[in-house]
Design an enzyme around this catalytic site. Structure first.
Site, PDB file in Angstrom:
ATOM      1  N   CYS A  72     -70.458  57.164   8.444  1.00  0.00           N
ATOM      2  CA  CYS A  72     -71.601  57.878   9.028  1.00  0.00           C
ATOM      3  C   CYS A  72     -71.153  59.188   9.683  1.00  0.00           C
ATOM      4  O   CYS A  72     -70.150  59.223  10.407  1.00  0.00           O
ATOM      5  CB  CYS A  72     -72.280  56.987  10.067  1.00  0.00           C
ATOM      6  SG  CYS A  72     -73.752  57.739  10.769  1.00  0.00           S
ATOM      7  N   CYS A  76     -71.466  58.445  17.343  1.00  0.00           N
ATOM      8  CA  CYS A  76     -71.826  57.481  18.399  1.00  0.00           C
ATOM      9  C   CYS A  76     -70.565  56.734  18.858  1.00  0.00           C
ATOM     10  O   CYS A  76     -69.887  56.086  18.050  1.00  0.00           O
ATOM     11  CB  CYS A  76     -72.867  56.497  17.881  1.00  0.00           C
ATOM     12  SG  CYS A  76     -74.279  57.322  17.112  1.00  0.00           S
ATOM     13  N   CYS A  79     -69.709  52.995  17.914  1.00  0.00           N
ATOM     14  CA  CYS A  79     -70.038  52.473  16.585  1.00  0.00           C
ATOM     15  C   CYS A  79     -68.851  52.382  15.633  1.00  0.00           C
ATOM     16  O   CYS A  79     -68.110  53.342  15.427  1.00  0.00           O
ATOM     17  CB  CYS A  79     -71.134  53.318  15.958  1.00  0.00           C
ATOM     18  SG  CYS A  79     -71.738  52.607  14.413  1.00  0.00           S
ATOM     19  N   CYS A 116     -84.123  42.600   8.874  1.00  0.00           N
ATOM     20  CA  CYS A 116     -83.864  43.955   9.364  1.00  0.00           C
ATOM     21  C   CYS A 116     -82.707  44.565   8.572  1.00  0.00           C
ATOM     22  O   CYS A 116     -81.630  43.974   8.502  1.00  0.00           O
ATOM     23  CB  CYS A 116     -83.460  43.930  10.836  1.00  0.00           C
ATOM     24  SG  CYS A 116     -84.652  43.103  11.881  1.00  0.00           S
ATOM     25  N   CYS A 147     -88.041  45.256   8.768  1.00  0.00           N
ATOM     26  CA  CYS A 147     -87.626  46.244   9.771  1.00  0.00           C
ATOM     27  C   CYS A 147     -86.486  47.036   9.149  1.00  0.00           C
ATOM     28  O   CYS A 147     -85.637  46.436   8.465  1.00  0.00           O
ATOM     29  CB  CYS A 147     -87.149  45.541  11.032  1.00  0.00           C
ATOM     30  SG  CYS A 147     -86.496  46.674  12.294  1.00  0.00           S
ATOM     31  N   CYS A 207     -89.409  49.624  17.312  1.00  0.00           N
ATOM     32  CA  CYS A 207     -88.373  48.766  17.893  1.00  0.00           C
ATOM     33  C   CYS A 207     -87.375  49.719  18.530  1.00  0.00           C
ATOM     34  O   CYS A 207     -86.697  50.479  17.818  1.00  0.00           O
ATOM     35  CB  CYS A 207     -87.716  47.933  16.794  1.00  0.00           C
ATOM     36  SG  CYS A 207     -86.266  47.005  17.364  1.00  0.00           S
ATOM     37  N   ARG A 279     -85.620  41.693  22.968  1.00  0.00           N
ATOM     38  CA  ARG A 279     -84.609  41.030  22.125  1.00  0.00           C
ATOM     39  C   ARG A 279     -83.238  41.022  22.790  1.00  0.00           C
ATOM     40  O   ARG A 279     -82.699  42.067  23.143  1.00  0.00           O
ATOM     41  CB  ARG A 279     -84.509  41.700  20.754  1.00  0.00           C
ATOM     42  CG  ARG A 279     -83.472  40.997  19.876  1.00  0.00           C
ATOM     43  CD  ARG A 279     -83.478  41.458  18.436  1.00  0.00           C
ATOM     44  NE  ARG A 279     -84.773  41.238  17.850  1.00  0.00           N
ATOM     45  CZ  ARG A 279     -85.440  42.143  17.158  1.00  0.00           C
ATOM     46  NH1 ARG A 279     -84.927  43.318  16.957  1.00  0.00           N
ATOM     47  NH2 ARG A 279     -86.616  41.861  16.654  1.00  0.00           N
TER      48      ARG A 279
HETATM   49  N1  SAM Z   1     -77.586  54.639  11.838  1.00  0.00           N
HETATM   50  C1  SAM Z   1     -78.798  54.217  12.386  1.00  0.00           C
HETATM   51  C2  SAM Z   1     -78.988  54.731  13.778  1.00  0.00           C
HETATM   52  O1  SAM Z   1     -78.056  54.788  14.549  1.00  0.00           O
HETATM   53  O2  SAM Z   1     -80.108  55.053  14.128  1.00  0.00           O
HETATM   54  C3  SAM Z   1     -79.017  52.737  12.353  1.00  0.00           C
HETATM   55  C4  SAM Z   1     -77.912  51.752  12.613  1.00  0.00           C
HETATM   56  S1  SAM Z   1     -77.277  51.674  14.266  1.00  0.00           S
HETATM   57  C5  SAM Z   1     -75.902  50.660  14.012  1.00  0.00           C
HETATM   58  C6  SAM Z   1     -78.462  50.768  15.211  1.00  0.00           C
HETATM   59  C7  SAM Z   1     -78.198  50.555  16.664  1.00  0.00           C
HETATM   60  O3  SAM Z   1     -77.263  49.516  16.832  1.00  0.00           O
HETATM   61  C8  SAM Z   1     -77.609  51.709  17.453  1.00  0.00           C
HETATM   62  O4  SAM Z   1     -78.561  52.623  17.826  1.00  0.00           O
HETATM   63  C9  SAM Z   1     -77.042  51.003  18.658  1.00  0.00           C
HETATM   64  O5  SAM Z   1     -77.996  50.934  19.693  1.00  0.00           O
HETATM   65  C10 SAM Z   1     -76.716  49.610  18.128  1.00  0.00           C
HETATM   66  N2  SAM Z   1     -75.264  49.422  18.050  1.00  0.00           N
HETATM   67  C11 SAM Z   1     -74.427  49.990  17.170  1.00  0.00           C
HETATM   68  N3  SAM Z   1     -73.146  49.646  17.400  1.00  0.00           N
HETATM   69  C12 SAM Z   1     -73.163  48.835  18.479  1.00  0.00           C
HETATM   70  C13 SAM Z   1     -72.146  48.170  19.231  1.00  0.00           C
HETATM   71  N4  SAM Z   1     -70.857  48.289  18.932  1.00  0.00           N
HETATM   72  N5  SAM Z   1     -72.525  47.405  20.278  1.00  0.00           N
HETATM   73  C14 SAM Z   1     -73.834  47.290  20.597  1.00  0.00           C
HETATM   74  N6  SAM Z   1     -74.825  47.910  19.928  1.00  0.00           N
HETATM   75  C15 SAM Z   1     -74.508  48.678  18.892  1.00  0.00           C
HETATM   76 FE1  SF4 Z   2     -74.123  56.255  12.483  1.00  0.00          FE
HETATM   77 FE2  SF4 Z   2     -73.382  54.174  13.899  1.00  0.00          FE
HETATM   78 FE3  SF4 Z   2     -74.484  56.232  15.111  1.00  0.00          FE
HETATM   79 FE4  SF4 Z   2     -75.994  54.688  13.503  1.00  0.00          FE
HETATM   80  S1  SF4 Z   2     -75.019  54.083  15.428  1.00  0.00           S
HETATM   81  S2  SF4 Z   2     -75.946  56.920  13.580  1.00  0.00           S
HETATM   82  S3  SF4 Z   2     -74.479  54.113  11.989  1.00  0.00           S
HETATM   83  S4  SF4 Z   2     -72.523  56.239  14.018  1.00  0.00           S
END
Ligand code: SAM
Ligand code: SF4
Ligand code: DTB
Length: 358
Positions: A72, A76, A79, A116, A147, A207, A279
């Site tokens: 990606c 973040c 992530c 989802c 979802c 959500c 949730r």
């Molecule tokens: N890429 C898309 C986005 O970020 O909008 C969708 C997938 S992303 C993995 C969805 C959500 O999962 C993130 O916004 C975050 O809040 C949560 N998330 C991701 N990694 C996480 C982690 N290591 N621990 C807890 N929540 C996490």
């Molecule tokens: Fe990409 Fe992970 Fe951020 Fe979603 S949460 S935008 S998958 S880096």
């Protein structure tokens, strides 16, 4: 012998709960005052709010699938899927529609009412969006709620998903506006709010929640709940995630959050957004059964079910079956408009084909 005074102490300084009418005018001070309540008082109030609208013995279960993993472009800090971090995760292309639908069918057979699908995109490309729409149509045809979480959406993309029958779009604000820049730099808080507005405008259920345990302080958890509870309309679903620490990410080495502070966050979400599903999301794998029970008492009424979230572990089904049975909790079928219904519950003791495994 001196009698012990068990009368209730004078009112704690927090908003009164004579009415739990849905409000979108919460102030930060009110939310802070809720967090500041003694733990048992906060959980008691949250439980009272919860049972005014929901059967507190019911929990909705969703199953997650990563339909496009890793690589990606966003950064973040939590992530595993960001190309900015060395996490050792193998990136893959968008899954084929039929493979996704086979997973959805398996999730349904295991008792999930919502499927989802998550993709590691900044935002979907048109061609990929068409494939996701075919997945949504297939999930709906199985009789499940759908979802997706695909990153940022413009208004046209949101309308296309609505046309395909999408029920929920997940897009989290993640944290407070103030702490956000410590976690993500490649898209702004406002970008997220714009996507949420496009989803809402298209008529898709929202959500939206966040993550705790990222090194934020209490005022950031206040700010996160404040943002959610003052959206023009509350999200129908509010996922509260405990950070899953991933090696190689900037947040992988953060100290764990006190479990009771996690429960407090659930409780304050429940009180401030009384009609939403709250949730208990990522982080259950590292949580004791007792902490999870406290989360349910504090108003959580939805979980992810199945051994994997997107890329990290979730409790195995057998463990969850035992936990729900031990708590005497039931799982909801698809929730019809207007909220929960006793007809939509499986009792833990007799849901042989449901999640509870008796
Ligand atoms: N890429 C898309 C986005 O970020 O909008 C969708 C997938 S992303 C993995 C969805 C959500 O999962 C993130 O916004 C975050 O809040 C949560 N998330 C991701 N990694 C996480 C982690 N290591 N621990 C807890 N929540 C996490
Ligand atoms: Fe990409 Fe992970 Fe951020 Fe979603 S949460 S935008 S998958 S880096
Ligand atoms: C949400 O708030 N939590 C889910 C879902 N929405 C998409 C994702 C949790 C991901 C946890 C880290 C992982 O498994 O990669």
């Amino acid at each position: 012998m001196t009698a012990i005074d068990i009368s209730r102490p004078a009112a704690f300084s927090a908003p009164a709960l004579e009415s739990d009418d849905v409000r979108t005018d919460w102030t930060r001070a009110e939310i802070q005052a809720l967090f500041d309540l003694p733990f048992t008082e906060l959980v008691f109030r949250a439980a009272a709010v919860h049972r005014r609208r929901f059967d507190p013995t019911q929990v909705q279960i969703s199953t997650l699938l990563s339909i496009k993993t890793g690589g990606c472009p966003e950064d973040c800090g939590y992530c595993s899927q960001s190309a900015h971090h060395e996490t050792g995760l193998k990136a893959s292309k968008l899954m084929e529609v039929q493979k996704v639908l086979a997973e959805a069918k398996a999730a349904k057979d295991a008792g999930a009412s919502r499927f989802c699908m998550g993709a590691a995109w900044r935002s979907p490309k048109d061609q990929d969006l068409e494939s996701v729409c075919a997945m949504v149509e297939g999930v709906k045809a199985l009789g499940m709620e759908s979802c997706v979480t695909l990153g940022m959406l413009n208004a046209g993309q949101a309308l296309r998903l609505k046309e395909a029958g999408l029920d929920y779009y997940n897009h989290n604000i993640d944290t407070s506006p103030e702490y956000y820049g410590n976690v993500i730099t490649t898209r702004t808080y406002q970008d997220r709010l714009d996507t949420l507005a496009n989803v809402r405008e298209a008529g898709i259920n929202v959500c939206c929640g966040g993550i705790v345990g990222m090194g934020e302080d209490l005022t950031d958890r206040v700010g996160m709940i404040h943002t959610l509870a003052t959206l023009p309309q509350h999200p129908e679903s509010v996922p509260i995630n405990m950070l899953m620490k991933v090696d190689g990410t900037p947040l992988g080495g953060k100290d764990a959050l006190d479990a009771l502070d996690f429960v407090r966050t659930i409780a304050v979400a429940r009180i401030t957004m009384p009609a939403s599903m709250v949730r208990l999301s990522a982080g259950r794998e590292g949580m004791s059964d007792e902490t999870q029970a406290l989360c349910f008492l504090a108003g959580a009424n939805s979980i992810f079910y199945g051994p994997k979230l997107l890329t990290t572990a979730n409790p195995v089904a057998d463990h969850d079956k035992r936990l729900l049975a031990r708590l005497g909790m039931t799982t909801m079928d698809v929730v019809e408009e207007g909220g929960t219904d006793e007809d939509h519950a499986h009792h833990a003791a007799d849901a042989c084909s449901g999640a509870c495994g008796h």
